[in-house]
Design an enzyme around this catalytic site. Structure first.
Site, PDB file in Angstrom:
ATOM      1  N   ARG A 166       0.845  -1.206   0.000  1.00  0.00           N
ATOM      2  CA  ARG A 166       0.000   0.000   0.000  1.00  0.00           C
ATOM      3  C   ARG A 166       0.873   1.246   0.000  1.00  0.00           C
ATOM      4  NH1 ARG A 166      -3.269  -3.845   2.332  1.00  0.00           N
ATOM      5  NH2 ARG A 166      -5.073  -4.179   0.975  1.00  0.00           N
ATOM      6  N   ASP A 195       0.199  -6.862  -3.261  1.00  0.00           N
ATOM      7  CA  ASP A 195      -1.210  -6.534  -3.074  1.00  0.00           C
ATOM      8  C   ASP A 195      -1.667  -5.745  -4.287  1.00  0.00           C
ATOM      9  OD1 ASP A 195      -3.809  -5.889  -1.779  1.00  0.00           O
ATOM     10  OD2 ASP A 195      -2.797  -6.616   0.015  1.00  0.00           O
ATOM     11  N   HIS A 269      -6.441  -9.840  -4.071  1.00  0.00           N
ATOM     12  CA  HIS A 269      -5.409  -8.812  -3.806  1.00  0.00           C
ATOM     13  C   HIS A 269      -4.297  -8.840  -4.861  1.00  0.00           C
ATOM     14  CE1 HIS A 269      -6.810  -7.399   0.174  1.00  0.00           C
ATOM     15  NE2 HIS A 269      -7.305  -8.612   0.282  1.00  0.00           N
ATOM     16  N   ASP A 344      -6.955 -14.268   1.525  1.00  0.00           N
ATOM     17  CA  ASP A 344      -8.016 -13.471   2.150  1.00  0.00           C
ATOM     18  C   ASP A 344      -8.801 -12.681   1.115  1.00  0.00           C
ATOM     19  OD1 ASP A 344      -5.587 -12.039   1.699  1.00  0.00           O
ATOM     20  OD2 ASP A 344      -6.411 -10.351   2.825  1.00  0.00           O
ATOM     21  N   GLU A 345     -10.048 -12.415   1.458  1.00  0.00           N
ATOM     22  CA  GLU A 345     -10.901 -11.482   0.728  1.00  0.00           C
ATOM     23  C   GLU A 345     -10.847 -11.690  -0.789  1.00  0.00           C
ATOM     24  OE1 GLU A 345     -10.875  -7.638   3.621  1.00  0.00           O
ATOM     25  OE2 GLU A 345      -9.003  -7.967   2.534  1.00  0.00           O
ATOM     26  N   TRP A 411      -7.469 -13.988  11.359  1.00  0.00           N
ATOM     27  CA  TRP A 411      -7.572 -12.519  11.454  1.00  0.00           C
ATOM     28  C   TRP A 411      -9.001 -12.065  11.712  1.00  0.00           C
ATOM     29  CZ3 TRP A 411      -9.906  -8.981   7.923  1.00  0.00           C
ATOM     30  CH2 TRP A 411     -10.428  -9.542   6.760  1.00  0.00           C
ATOM     31  N   ASP A 438      -3.228  -1.124  12.543  1.00  0.00           N
ATOM     32  CA  ASP A 438      -3.550  -0.021  11.622  1.00  0.00           C
ATOM     33  C   ASP A 438      -4.827   0.688  12.081  1.00  0.00           C
ATOM     34  OD1 ASP A 438      -5.005  -2.394  10.936  1.00  0.00           O
ATOM     35  OD2 ASP A 438      -5.589  -1.484   9.030  1.00  0.00           O
ATOM     36  N   TRP A 482      -1.246  -2.795   8.357  1.00  0.00           N
ATOM     37  CA  TRP A 482      -1.636  -2.494   6.974  1.00  0.00           C
ATOM     38  C   TRP A 482      -1.368  -1.006   6.756  1.00  0.00           C
ATOM     39  CZ3 TRP A 482      -2.296  -6.847   4.501  1.00  0.00           C
ATOM     40  CH2 TRP A 482      -2.745  -7.957   5.206  1.00  0.00           C
ATOM     41  N   THR A 483      -0.931  -0.641   5.551  1.00  0.00           N
ATOM     42  CA  THR A 483      -0.374   0.709   5.424  1.00  0.00           C
ATOM     43  C   THR A 483      -1.110   1.630   4.440  1.00  0.00           C
ATOM     44  OG1 THR A 483       1.226  -0.080   3.792  1.00  0.00           O
ATOM     45  CG2 THR A 483       1.950  -0.075   6.096  1.00  0.00           C
ATOM     46  N   GLU A 484      -2.386   1.371   4.204  1.00  0.00           N
ATOM     47  CA  GLU A 484      -3.131   2.298   3.322  1.00  0.00           C
ATOM     48  C   GLU A 484      -2.959   3.742   3.789  1.00  0.00           C
ATOM     49  OE1 GLU A 484      -4.351  -0.553   4.461  1.00  0.00           O
ATOM     50  OE2 GLU A 484      -5.822  -1.428   3.079  1.00  0.00           O
TER      51      GLU A 484
END
Ligand code: ACM
Length: 625
Positions: A166, A195, A269, A344-345, A411, A438, A482-484
């Site tokens: 991110r 990602d 992702h 994930d997701e 998670w 985060d 997480w670094t958004e």
């Protein structure tokens, strides 16, 4: 007389500081016995490596470097220790309770004695010793308080995750992150390398992954609401790690008792990978590396719809050829046992509409997207196992069935981990509830607000071992960054600490040693240590917690502070609160007028932390949430 009084005062101050130094160790050791002895660390002291082991010598050299940077001229030497010395030795016969990472540390007037079964234990012993010495540049002399410490970890996986997709963090920044986590006895660095927003690891057989996938157009402003790239706009933000960079970081980590777990997140992702190789998606449409645009609609309860395809096509054999190439290079670079494959997701909507996926589902009697993902994950597990590695993935990989020998990182709460352990899988707990660092850590008016909160106190409640679960399946725990919303390393430290202290203690210290009041007072001491090293750390724990509600048509505010021994003072007349403005003693009814509530925390007669200022209108909004 005056000089004498001064030196008496100095001794008194030193004694007061050092008498408490053992109490400030994070994570709390298994056992500490204090004595009244003092060891004076100065240039006359050397470090003796009693066991002739190259790894021990390297650890000692590294610590000598740390001491020298801080002004203590301590060399590493061999031979018979001098009368006053620091000695490091490996135990001649194994002390089973200490395991591979435990140690003993004794400080008396003449000797600082560190012993362990393995070099990793000596590394940890030195981290404890480091915390007994003042941080930052000293005057060349320090007193180390007398003590006998016996210490070993509760869990073998003590992790922090850093997302470098991110936002990109350089090799040097990653090393700094690793250096600090090692001081708190973390031993696992989970490196989230890929990602939607950037592919960060060179794969020599797939050069477009970094030529294209590592770069995105430059955008400012909040993530997830930025404009799409314009036609022909150059992609200038990003970066990646070459194989040489990775080897360097792996070695740097190993020298600090840290194993790196690389993550390549598939099948979801994957937008950066698909920007490079769009033919690996179902629609095969051109993609761009996402610069932080809105990419999904969220319906709550974890349900969402992807607006842009970011999943690999599980029905395309080319995808598995791609993954063979990626994971064989990843496996060759990282010596640790685990490779994280994400999982994930992953949005199944594009698969469900795709004829090749439908045909595959029919052929293998897969009834839904979960079973199709399970088919994919099982093939990925084979690829990983062929490389002699163990697969670990986020808890979604359990859905639809998971092959034996694969591990799960839980998670979405602890439930996935509990279910996985019951099925005999190894588990790492990193639940959003306690371990998502985060998340916003203080008042939304002061912090970058995101969609969820995690205070230091809540992070400290993390208990990785659920009741009734066989401990042999719970490898340990981890906090994830997480670094958004984290564009710089300085802000990464601000978000990581002190909450990672809470994680460190939850995974290292015996649960009987955990005590919030005691912990948070040690944290205050580490604020000063971080300051002395020019490292950023959040002091949000000082800040008041402001809650508002409507009661019989009146707006009522309650104030609290998670830090024991803290008073809260406030004003409603636009002036600035301090220790002399009204002290909060119970719920405040806010007048029905355009007032602003301003609050501060006060300790020992002084304001600490930040002022929170909220208009009546903002408080009414808060009451409605
Ligand atoms: C995750 O937070 N999506 C693992």
């Amino acid at each position: 007389m005056y000089r004498k009084a001064c030196s008496f005062l100095l001794v008194l101050i030193l004694t007061t500081v050092s008498a408490h130094a053992q109490d400030n160790i994070i994570p709390a050791p298994v056992s500490v016995q204090k004595t009244s002895a003092k060891f004076v660390l100065d240039g006359s002291v050397d470090m003796y490596v009693v066991t002739p082991d190259p790894q021990v010598r390297q650890i000692a050299q590294q610590f000598s470097g740390v001491l020298k940077e801080r002004g203590y001229d301590v060399d590493v030497v061999s031979g018979q220790p001098a009368t006053r010395a620091i000695t490091l030795s490996l135990n001649a016969s194994r002390d089973a309770e200490l395991g591979d990472e435990g140690y003993t540390l004794t400080v008396d007037q003449n000797q600082v004695t560190l012993a362990a079964n393995r070099p990793a234990g000596l590394f940890n012993a030195l981290q404890t010793l480091r915390q007994l010495i003042p941080a930052g540049k000293g005057s060349g002399t320090a007193e180390i308080p007398g003590c006998t410490i016996r210490d070993y970890p509760r869990f073998k996986w003590r992790g922090l995750m850093l997302d470098v997709s991110r936002h990109f963090f350089t090799k040097e920044e990653v090393k700094q992150f690793i250096d600090v986590m090692a001081q708190y006895k973390f031993n696992t660095f989970h490196w989230h390398l890929t990602d939607d927003n950037g592919w960060r690891i060179e794969i020599k057989s797939l050069p477009k992954l970094t030529e294209v996938g590592a770069w995105r157009v430059e955008r400012h402003g909040p993530f997830n609401s930025r404009p799409d790239p314009k036609p022909g706009e150059p992609a200038t933000y990003g970066g990646f790690y070459t194989h040489e960079d990775i080897r360097e970081v792996v070695q740097y980590a190993a020298e600090r008792n840290i194993t790196i777990v690389p993550e390549v997140d598939v099948p979801g992702h994957s937008m950066a990978a698909l920007a490079a190789y769009p033919e690996l998606s179902t629609r095969k449409e051109p993609k761009f590396v996402n610069p932080g645009t809105a990419f999904a609609e969220w319906y709550g309860d974890g349900k969402f719809k992807m607006l842009v395809e970011n999943t690999l096509n599980p029905a395309d054999e080319k995808v598995y050829d791609f993954l063979e190439k990626v994971f064989s290079e990843v496996a060759s670079l990282f010596p640790g046992p685990f490779i994280h494959v994400g999982g994930d997701e992953a949005y199944h909507g594009f698969w469900e509409e795709d004829p090749s996926c439908q045909a595959l589902m029919k052929k293998h009697k897969l009834k839904d997207g979960h079973e199709l993902q399970s088919y994919f994950m099982k093939r990925v597990a084979k690829i990983i196992q062929k490389q002699g590695k163990k697969m670990i993935g986020w808890d979604e990989i359990l859905e639809g069935g998971l092959p034996k020998g694969t591990a799960v990182m839980s998670w979405r709460g602890m439930e996935g981990g509990i279910a996985a352990a019951k099925l005999g899988h190894e588990v790492v707990m990193s639940p959003t509830t306690y371990a998502y660092i985060d998340y916003t850590q203080g008042d939304h008016s002061l912090e970058i607000p995101i969609y969820a909160d995690l205070s230091l106190k809540k992070a400290y409640e993390f208990e990785p071992l659920p009741e009734g679960i066989d401990p042999k399946f719970i490898l340990g725990g981890q906090a994830n960054l997480w670094t958004e919303h984290i564009p710089t390393l300085r802000h990464a430290f601000y978000m990581t600490y002190p909450r990672a202290f809470a994680t460190a203690e939850s995974v290292w210290s015996p649960s009987s040693k955990k005590n919030w009041d005691n912990f948070v007072n040690r944290v205050l001491h580490h604020f000063d240590r971080f300051d002395a090293e020019s490292l950023n750390i959040s002091r949000a724990v000082y800040d008041p917690v402001v809650r508002a509600k409507m009661e019989d048509g009146k707006l009522v505010v309650t104030l609290s502070c998670e830090l024991p021994g803290t008073d809260i003072h406030y004003t409603l007349d636009r002036t600035f609160p301090d220790a002399f403005t009204p002290k909060y003693t119970g719920p405040i009814t806010i007048p029905d007028a355009p007032v602003t509530l301003k609050v501060v925390s006060v300790r020992d007669g002084k304001t600490v932390g930040r002022m929170i200022s909220l208009t009546r209108e903002e408080l009414v909004k808060r009451a409605g949430r």
